[in-house]
Motif scaffolding. Sequence first.
Motif, short mmCIF file in Angstrom:
data_model
loop_
_atom_site.label_atom_id
_atom_site.label_comp_id
_atom_site.label_asym_id
_atom_site.label_seq_id
_atom_site.Cartn_x
_atom_site.Cartn_y
_atom_site.Cartn_z
N VAL A 197 -13.92 -6.22 -3.88
CA VAL A 197 -13.35 -4.91 -3.54
C VAL A 197 -14.27 -3.81 -4.05
CG1 VAL A 197 -11.44 -3.30 -3.99
CG2 VAL A 197 -10.95 -5.70 -3.45
N GLY A 198 -14.77 -3.99 -5.27
CA GLY A 198 -15.66 -3.00 -5.85
C GLY A 198 -16.92 -2.78 -5.03
N ILE B 97 0.83 -1.21 0.00
CA ILE B 97 0.00 0.00 0.00
C ILE B 97 0.86 1.26 0.00
CG2 ILE B 97 -1.65 1.35 1.37
CD1 ILE B 97 -2.89 -1.32 2.26
N LEU B 98 1.92 1.26 0.81
CA LEU B 98 2.82 2.42 0.85
C LEU B 98 3.51 2.62 -0.49
CD1 LEU B 98 4.43 2.02 4.39
CD2 LEU B 98 2.74 3.71 3.67
N ASP C 165 -10.33 3.83 -1.92
CA ASP C 165 -10.74 4.67 -0.79
C ASP C 165 -10.15 6.07 -0.93
OD1 ASP C 165 -12.32 2.84 0.55
OD2 ASP C 165 -10.73 2.14 1.88
N GLY C 166 -8.89 6.13 -1.34
CA GLY C 166 -8.23 7.42 -1.50
C GLY C 166 -8.94 8.30 -2.53
N ILE C 167 -9.28 7.70 -3.67
CA ILE C 167 -9.99 8.45 -4.71
C ILE C 167 -11.35 8.91 -4.20
CG2 ILE C 167 -11.03 8.29 -7.01
CD1 ILE C 167 -8.80 6.26 -7.70
N ALA C 168 -12.05 8.02 -3.51
CA ALA C 168 -13.38 8.35 -2.98
C ALA C 168 -13.29 9.47 -1.95
CB ALA C 168 -14.02 7.11 -2.37
N MET D 121 -8.16 -1.64 -2.68
CA MET D 121 -9.05 -1.08 -1.68
C MET D 121 -8.55 0.29 -1.21
SD MET D 121 -11.80 -2.29 0.16
CE MET D 121 -11.53 -4.02 0.55
N ALA D 122 -7.26 0.36 -0.90
CA ALA D 122 -6.70 1.60 -0.38
C ALA D 122 -6.74 2.72 -1.42
CB ALA D 122 -5.26 1.37 0.08
#
Length: 357
Positions: free
Chosen positions: A78-79, A42-43, A187-190, A183-184
């Motif tokens: 995930v979606g 993720i990082l 979430d960031g875009i959302a 997922m990450a």
Amino acid sequence: MSAAEKLPIATTSVDTSVSLPETLIERLRILREIVSIEGHAILSAANTLGSDAVRAAEMTAQCEGSVMVTGVGKAGLVGKKLVATLASTGTPAHFLHPAEAVHGDLGRVRPHDLVWAISNSGRSEEVVRIAPHLREHSAGLIAITASTDNPLSAAATCTVAIGKHNEACPNGLAPTSSTAVMMAVGDGIAMLASRLRSFTPQDFAKFHPGGALGRKLATVDQIMRGLDACRIATSDITVREAMVRASKNGRRTGAVMLVNESKQLVGIFTDSDLARILETRNDIALDESIANRMTANPTTASSGMLLQDALAIMSRRRISELPVLDAHRRPIGLIDITDIAGMLGPQDEPAILSFKQ
């Protein structure tokens, strides 16, 4: 039997055995290693995100319809989670199963809708098959995939490349790191889209009325006692008169809100104030003006304030009653700590019950 037939047949054996971690330390090491691998993935993805991810968030924030999210297998799962994230943070969203899409569900996608298509490889047959249709009949197609070199990316309006990552699965097979990154990043875009929409905590509360989160995000207007259940009197009468005139049948609040001729709050007189008069046997004070005994310009809450902010005020000031005022400083209700203690869960009660007048 020929000589060749007598020769032994060579066989190749594959060791498919898996060594089991025997000790707690070894099992804990494996567990931490798996979580660490996903975390590092993720990082790594976070450090490679660029303008395409920002564009995806901007397109999402500007969407006038719904965001239709599609994917198959683990990417589909995930979606579905990202649909929930979008919907709860101000962006209407729905999941579109790619297999059902080719059997009529493509009709769900309208010209003002935006599509998110998720596929790590960008080659998932079901998703790639419908990608051209999705782009043609929507406001845009955003692909969330490992790279830009795949059929899904080629069909997309915008591609958010999340990178290729080693799976945390010990066999390197089960989607783990890749799905964690999907997922990450989703979430960031959302969340960026939510910020671009100026989505506030009050907006968030509208979509979370239930459970602990709903209680936390409730407004004072939803929880307060209305004026019909409050004790109100003018500030130009005696303490005794105020107690009589402001009396209420049934369960009463622990305070009298005192107003002027314009119905604006000027003070509050609590049961604790009355108790102090009685404890000192100062009966004469009962026939004095209540203005001499009230707390002038008391702490108040404004209509629309979040309950959690009101509780913070009550905790900081160590008060049990909090008048709620409108924009003209007229009382519209009262927050009574006994009501709050009854509605909050056990994990919150100690902090509430420690309040003192």
